[in-house]
Scaffold this active site. Structure first.
Site, PDB file in Angstrom:
ATOM      1  N   HIS A   1       0.761  -1.299  -0.086  1.00  0.00           N
ATOM      2  CA  HIS A   1       0.127   0.170  -0.176  1.00  0.00           C
ATOM      3  C   HIS A   1       0.835   1.202   0.105  1.00  0.00           C
ATOM      4  CE1 HIS A   1      -3.953  -1.689   0.677  1.00  0.00           C
ATOM      5  NE2 HIS A   1      -3.313  -2.709   1.649  1.00  0.00           N
TER       6      HIS A   1
ATOM      7  N   GLU B   1       2.781   0.349   4.222  1.00  0.00           N
ATOM      8  CA  GLU B   1       2.488   1.577   3.825  1.00  0.00           C
ATOM      9  C   GLU B   1       3.783   2.118   3.376  1.00  0.00           C
ATOM     10  OE1 GLU B   1      -0.375   2.774   3.076  1.00  0.00           O
ATOM     11  OE2 GLU B   1      -1.881   1.728   4.450  1.00  0.00           O
TER      12      GLU B   1
END
Length: 311
Positions: A193, A275
């Site tokens: 992500h 992330e």
């Protein structure tokens, strides 16, 4: 993966726990951040990062590890009609890469807004993800990094599966993403992500599953190994990319525990999210949109996986 848009829940407060996992992470995290400390000590600055910047060349050894894969053997070295035998330290290991979101989700909002059971509650099937201010979509970023990781890990002998490869109109839903890793009996699963937080919020963080035992979710058996996997990825991501851990979640460790993500709650095999940066910050966006930096990101994540699988 933005915490601020529709369908995104804010990080859950981390509860202080002491136990085997705490001790293990306490031992691993200092090593995980050593690369960043060395990088900062020699004059690097996260605020100066960008394609071709000092961050990209902070570690000569990292640069050599992130060079393009060597060409495959010539046809003279292969037996006609016989597939090349798998070789490498990860032969027999299965890795599932989960590229977050799907480029087609924007055109299927009704389908991805459908609620699915994630054990602790119900949540949207999926979301569109975020994008840079210039329109580079998170879903495009995650698929590119996944392809680069697949090439690196297959070179190590691993069997690599993707939860989606741009080969379906939308999704899969978060519960199906978990199921794909479970049914593959994966030795490790990583969901890729990029965040959509506010300007000035920078850096990467790895999301670990919290202990959940509710409904269809039971993560208790995977909390320990997932913590090990996440810490190793964090350490290698720092070392290879030169990027700093998040300055807005995780307390500078690059590690965050959450219990509200279906992809983690429903997993029965070691799994983490990463992330890789914040798409809404211009400096992080400059990295995320650089193909050279994405190769380093793929290398750092992959090396963390290799370290985990080799013990």
């Amino acid at each position: 993966m933005s915490y601020t848009g529709p369908g995104f829940d804010p990080p859950q407060p981390r509860r202080s726990r002491r136990g085997p996992l705490t001790v293990a992470l306490a031992a691993l995290v200092p090593g995980a951040l050593l690369g960043w400390a060395v990088y900062a000590a020699v004059g690097g600055s996260g605020d100066d990062e960008g394609p071709g910047s000092a961050a990209a060349s902070a570690s000569p050894s990292a640069s050599s590890r992130t060079s393009s894969p060597a060409p495959s053997a010539s046809s003279e070295d292969e037996k006609p009609g016989a597939p090349a035998a798998a070789s490498g330290p990860l032969v027999g290991k299965v890795v599932v890469i989960d590229p977050g979101h799907n480029p087609g989700n924007f055109e299927h909002t009704a389908e991805i807004n459908r609620q699915v059971d994630i054990g602790t509650n119900r949540k949207e099937c999926d979301t569109t993800g975020t994008s840079t201010n210039d329109g580079y979509a998170e879903a495009e970023f995650t698929l590119d990094v996944a392809h680069r990781m697949r090439a690196l890990l297959e070179k190590q002998g691993a069997t690599v599966k993707l939860t989606q490869d741009g080969d379906r109109p939308f999704g899969p839903c978060v519960d199906e993403r978990a199921r794909i890793g479970n049914e593959a009996k994966a030795d490790a699963v990583v969901s890729i992500h990029a965040d959509g937080s506010g300007t000035g919020n920078r850096g990467f963080h790895v999301i670990l599953p919290g202990a959940v035992d509710a409904g269809a979710a039971d993560t208790r058996a995977i909390v320990g190994p997932s913590g090990d996997l996440g810490a190793r990825i964090a350490g290698d991501f720092v070392r290879v990319t030169g990027s700093a851990p998040s300055n807005y979640v995780g307390g500078g460790t690059g590690l965050v525990t959450r219990k509200d993500l279906g992809g983690l709650n429903l997993s029965t095999v070691p799994k983490v999210f990463i992330e890789c940066g914040n798409m809404r910050d211009s400096k992080d966006a400059a990295l995320l949109t650089s193909g050279a930096w994405r190769q380093k990101a793929a290398q750092g994540i992959s090396e963390g996986i290799v370290g985990f699988l080799r013990g």
